[in-house]
Enzyme design. Structure first.
Site, mmCIF file in Angstrom:
data_model
loop_
_atom_site.group_PDB
_atom_site.id
_atom_site.type_symbol
_atom_site.label_atom_id
_atom_site.label_comp_id
_atom_site.label_asym_id
_atom_site.label_seq_id
_atom_site.Cartn_x
_atom_site.Cartn_y
_atom_site.Cartn_z
ATOM 1 N N LEU A 57 17.591 30.833 -6.198
ATOM 2 C CA LEU A 57 18.461 31.744 -6.932
ATOM 3 C C LEU A 57 18.984 31.002 -8.152
ATOM 4 C CD1 LEU A 57 20.575 33.309 -4.035
ATOM 5 C CD2 LEU A 57 18.917 34.524 -5.450
ATOM 6 N N ASP A 58 19.020 31.672 -9.307
ATOM 7 C CA ASP A 58 19.579 31.012 -10.482
ATOM 8 C C ASP A 58 21.105 31.084 -10.442
ATOM 9 O OD1 ASP A 58 20.349 33.508 -11.488
ATOM 10 O OD2 ASP A 58 18.514 33.747 -12.644
ATOM 11 N N VAL A 59 21.741 30.452 -11.410
ATOM 12 C CA VAL A 59 23.197 30.272 -11.360
ATOM 13 C C VAL A 59 23.954 31.585 -11.507
ATOM 14 C CG1 VAL A 59 23.115 27.898 -12.167
ATOM 15 C CG2 VAL A 59 23.218 29.746 -13.839
#
Length: 259
Positions: A57-59
């Site tokens: 998952l990205d930030v």
């Protein structure tokens, strides 16, 4: 792990000096702890722990994020080879566009959105799903007229078993209240940035613009939000219980898909 009480030290038999009945020095058999098992001799039981990450998952995204510990790293690879569907809830905001398709990016333009209705949005979603369904069949490399295709369809196993572009298997509108809307997207081989771009493209198709306000993964293959641990639950007992609770469904899915 090192703070958990360990097993008792092993015992071994030693002959220790002891005075005899007549006062003469003698030996007596006794069981004493093995000094090699003493914490000050042995040191910490765990000095390193191998942890692997599943689909990342990205930030700017949240939700289900699968980790593998020890032997679980091999299971992560096996689950990756199953090419399981992931499910997201994606929020959108009509009326503006940014350089990175998110609501925190640099504003590029503002547009009107009063002409948009839920029916128009759902019409666009139906077109997206139909287009992606054709791509799903093409990348699955299955002749749809065969018995094999029928059996895979019954089991829900029609999906690309190799590399493919991002594919949306289902998309629907959960909420619609101008200028905001929320989608549920079932997809394969996606990135969170790809989902933000989908929201942007939906805005263009509606003769307006849109930015993504939220990307939340609610399912990753066999794992759902019910399996996820909150930050306050990051302790040994909760993690151990989560591993035990998920063992059966992971094993079942691997046997069904990979045999």
């Amino acid at each position: 792990l090192n703070a958990v009480p360990g097993r008792a030290p092993r015992q071994h038999v030693r002959f220790l000096p002891a005075p005899g009945d007549d006062g003469a020095p003698g030996l007596v058999a006794a069981r004493v702890p093995v000094l090699a098992d003493h914490p000050l001799v042995r040191g910490p039981r765990f000095r390193r722990l191998k942890i692997g990450a599943g689909h990342r998952l990205d930030v700017k995204a949240s939700g289900v994020f699968v980790l593998g510990i020890g032997h679980g790293n091999k299971l992560l690879t096996d689950l990756y080879n199953c090419h399981l569907t992931k499910v997201y809830t994606v929020g959108g905001l009509l009326g503006k566009a940014t350089d990175d398709f998110s609501d925190t990016g640099n504003l590029v333009e503002k547009t009107t959105f009063d002409h948009i209705t839920r029916e128009k949005l759902e019409r666009i979603l139906a077109v997206i799903q139909g287009t992606n369904h054709k791509a799903l069949l093409m990348h699955s490399n299955i002749d749809m007229k065969t018995q094999e295709a029928y059996e895979l369809a019954v089991k829900g196993l029609i999906r690309p078993m190799g590399k493919s572009p991002p594919i949306i298997t289902a998309i629907r509108c959960l909420q619609f209240a101008l200028p905001e809307f929320q989608l549920e997207i079932h997809c394969l081989h996606e990135t969170q940035q790809y989902l933000r771009k989908i929201v942007h493209e939906i805005g263009l198709e509606l003769k307006s613009s849109a930015v993504c306000t939220q990307v939340r993964r609610i399912r990753d293959g066999v794992f759902t939000l019910d399996d996820a641990l909150l930050r306050t639950q990051w302790n040994l007992q909760s993690i151990q219980n989560a591993i035990w609770d998920c063992q059966l469904k992971v094993k079942t899915e691997l046997e069904k898909t990979l045999g």
